[in-house]
Write a protein that holds these residues in place. Structure first.
Motif, mmCIF file in Angstrom:
data_model
loop_
_atom_site.group_PDB
_atom_site.id
_atom_site.type_symbol
_atom_site.label_atom_id
_atom_site.label_comp_id
_atom_site.label_asym_id
_atom_site.label_seq_id
_atom_site.Cartn_x
_atom_site.Cartn_y
_atom_site.Cartn_z
ATOM 1 N N UNK A 47 43.749 -22.687 -55.593
ATOM 2 C CA UNK A 47 45.210 -22.726 -55.650
ATOM 3 C C UNK A 47 45.666 -23.553 -56.839
ATOM 4 N N UNK A 48 46.989 -23.607 -57.031
ATOM 5 C CA UNK A 48 47.563 -24.351 -58.142
ATOM 6 C C UNK A 48 47.466 -25.853 -57.946
ATOM 7 N N UNK A 49 46.960 -26.301 -56.798
ATOM 8 C CA UNK A 49 46.756 -27.745 -56.623
ATOM 9 C C UNK A 49 45.668 -28.262 -57.552
ATOM 10 N N UNK A 50 44.810 -27.363 -58.025
ATOM 11 C CA UNK A 50 43.817 -27.716 -59.039
ATOM 12 C C UNK A 50 44.430 -27.478 -60.412
ATOM 13 N N UNK A 51 44.544 -28.545 -61.203
ATOM 14 C CA UNK A 51 45.184 -28.425 -62.520
ATOM 15 C C UNK A 51 44.411 -27.477 -63.428
ATOM 16 N N UNK A 52 43.101 -27.474 -63.324
ATOM 17 C CA UNK A 52 42.292 -26.585 -64.162
ATOM 18 C C UNK A 52 42.494 -25.133 -63.779
ATOM 19 N N UNK A 53 42.459 -24.850 -62.478
ATOM 20 C CA UNK A 53 42.701 -23.479 -62.024
ATOM 21 C C UNK A 53 44.108 -23.034 -62.408
ATOM 22 N N UNK A 54 45.082 -23.923 -62.216
ATOM 23 C CA UNK A 54 46.473 -23.598 -62.565
ATOM 24 C C UNK A 54 46.586 -23.223 -64.036
ATOM 25 N N UNK A 55 45.958 -24.007 -64.910
ATOM 26 C CA UNK A 55 46.044 -23.738 -66.340
ATOM 27 C C UNK A 55 45.441 -22.384 -66.686
ATOM 28 N N UNK A 56 44.247 -22.111 -66.181
ATOM 29 C CA UNK A 56 43.583 -20.861 -66.546
ATOM 30 C C UNK A 56 44.268 -19.644 -65.928
ATOM 31 N N UNK A 57 44.836 -19.790 -64.751
ATOM 32 C CA UNK A 57 45.574 -18.673 -64.158
ATOM 33 C C UNK A 57 46.799 -18.343 -64.997
ATOM 34 N N UNK A 58 47.560 -19.381 -65.390
ATOM 35 C CA UNK A 58 48.752 -19.158 -66.210
ATOM 36 C C UNK A 58 48.364 -18.634 -67.587
ATOM 37 N N UNK A 59 47.281 -19.170 -68.163
ATOM 38 C CA UNK A 59 46.807 -18.699 -69.460
ATOM 39 C C UNK A 59 46.424 -17.224 -69.393
ATOM 40 N N UNK A 60 45.695 -16.827 -68.345
ATOM 41 C CA UNK A 60 45.281 -15.431 -68.205
ATOM 42 C C UNK A 60 46.476 -14.514 -67.999
ATOM 43 N N UNK A 61 47.434 -14.954 -67.194
ATOM 44 C CA UNK A 61 48.616 -14.121 -66.920
ATOM 45 C C UNK A 61 49.471 -13.962 -68.166
ATOM 46 N N UNK A 62 49.741 -15.062 -68.853
ATOM 47 C CA UNK A 62 50.548 -14.995 -70.077
ATOM 48 C C UNK A 62 49.814 -14.194 -71.150
ATOM 49 N N UNK A 63 48.507 -14.436 -71.294
ATOM 50 C CA UNK A 63 47.727 -13.666 -72.267
ATOM 51 C C UNK A 63 47.746 -12.184 -71.959
#
Length: 356
Positions: A181-197
């Motif tokens: 989940x987004x409670x993990x800063x690393x997971x949050x970053x890569x999820x947003x990076x993948x979605x925006x990319x």
């Protein structure tokens, strides 16, 4: 001439350029690879060099660059200046917030509700707005944004009014006994990076397609585009809904990122900032919004820690860029490179002519 234009738009008879990509394109591709490598290393590199706070700043920067890309799709590729992108950004936020708090939705249904709500709102607004052009179009998009901004403030049982909606994040993925989940800063970053990319890649495909060439034809001369058979109204509506999709994804991501949805981000100031970011970076270029957003937000974050009137510096810099580089920073780079290449070619030709 008209037949050739139509064939080019439809991709008929298109040939690969002889000699491969130009030197400038090669340089830009290498810079893009370096940028991609940097983004992939952000969760580990930035805390080692600076601190964890800047990882959150870069994550937020990705979301805002997607909002700027939605404004750029309309202004840079279709020639429509919109001050209503904050409306679709807000619908993306509220779709997530209302879906989780009122309907009890999990992550993906709430995400879908936010994006679909933004696209539906863009379709409704676009039916009326794209009939207009120039300042009339800018005014009507601004009016739509203001109407729903005030509605969001007054519908407190649904939207939370001035207080907005706070919610607890549901897990993004669940497998067996494990959750991400987004409670993990690393997971949050890569999820947003993948979605925006992924959104930027979709925009890249659209711009290179026959649909993208039709957008450019309308931007350059809508009357001529209509004369060669293009449905200007329908194509503008399609672009408007696509821009609403990008803004809706950005809004949904921002809601997950902040665990919050607020009418504040539906105000026209948010739309104005998105336009400025796109123009400073380079309207009509794919990654111009990323450059413009990165530059102005990083300056804001750095200066705001030392001076409360940081908006003056950001505004002054935006004005200087617009005056010095009307095509934005990417346009400035490309113009400089093309002039340098032309001078080198002229010098080489002159030397050949002077040889006995």
């Amino acid at each position: 001439y008209e037949l050739k234009t139509v064939m080019d738009m439809l991709g008929i008879g298109r040939r690969r350029a002889v000699g491969g990509p130009s030197k400038r394109v090669v340089i830009e591709r290498r810079l893009l690879i370096v940028f991609a490598a940097f983004m992939l290393s952000v969760p580990w590199l930035i805390p080692a060099l600076l601190n964890v706070f800047w990882v959150s700043v870069i994550t937020e920067l990705l979301i805002w660059s997607l909002l700027a890309a939605s404004a750029n799709l309309l202004f840079g590729y279709v020639g429509l200046l919109s001050f209503g992108q904050a409306l679709f950004f807000g619908f993306g936020m509220y779709g997530v917030g209302i879906g989780i708090t009122h309907f009890g939705l999990t992550f993906w249904p709430a995400f879908a509700l936010g994006v679909v709500s933004a696209m539906a709102m863009a379709l409704v607004c676009g039916i009326f707005a794209v009939r207009l052009t120039w300042h009339y179009f800018a005014i009507i998009t601004l009016v739509f944004s203001m109407i729903f901004y005030f509605l969001a403030l007054t519908m407190k049982p649904l939207t939370g009014g001035d207080d907005g909606i706070n919610f607890t994040l549901p897990p993004t993925f669940s497998f067996g006994g494990m959750e991400w989940s987004f409670t993990s800063a690393t997971f949050q970053f890569f999820f947003i990076l993948a979605t925006v990319g992924g959104c930027f890649y979709l925009m890249h495909l659209v711009v290179r397609s026959s649909l993208g060439k039709a957008f450019l034809a309308i931007r350059d001369n809508d009357a001529r585009a209509s004369l060669i058979g293009l449905n200007v109204y329908l194509l503008r509506l399609i672009a408007f809904v696509m821009a609403g999709f990008l803004a809706g994804v950005a809004g949904a991501l921002f809601a997950f990122f902040g665990r919050y949805a607020s009418a504040t981000y539906m105000f026209y100031q948010t739309s104005g900032e998105a336009v400025v970011w796109a123009v400073v970076g380079g309207a009509g270029t794919l990654l111009g919004p990323v450059l413009g957003t990165s530059l102005l937000i990083l300056i804001r974050e750095v200066v705001s820690t030392h001076w409360e009137h940081h908006s003056l510096i950001v505004g002054a810099l935006a004005i200087i860029v617009v005056i010095v580089a009307p095509r934005g920073l990417i346009g400035l780079w490309r113009d400089w490179f093309d002039r340098s290449k032309a001078r080198e070619e002229g010098k080489t030709q002159a030397e050949l002519q002077t040889e006995p």
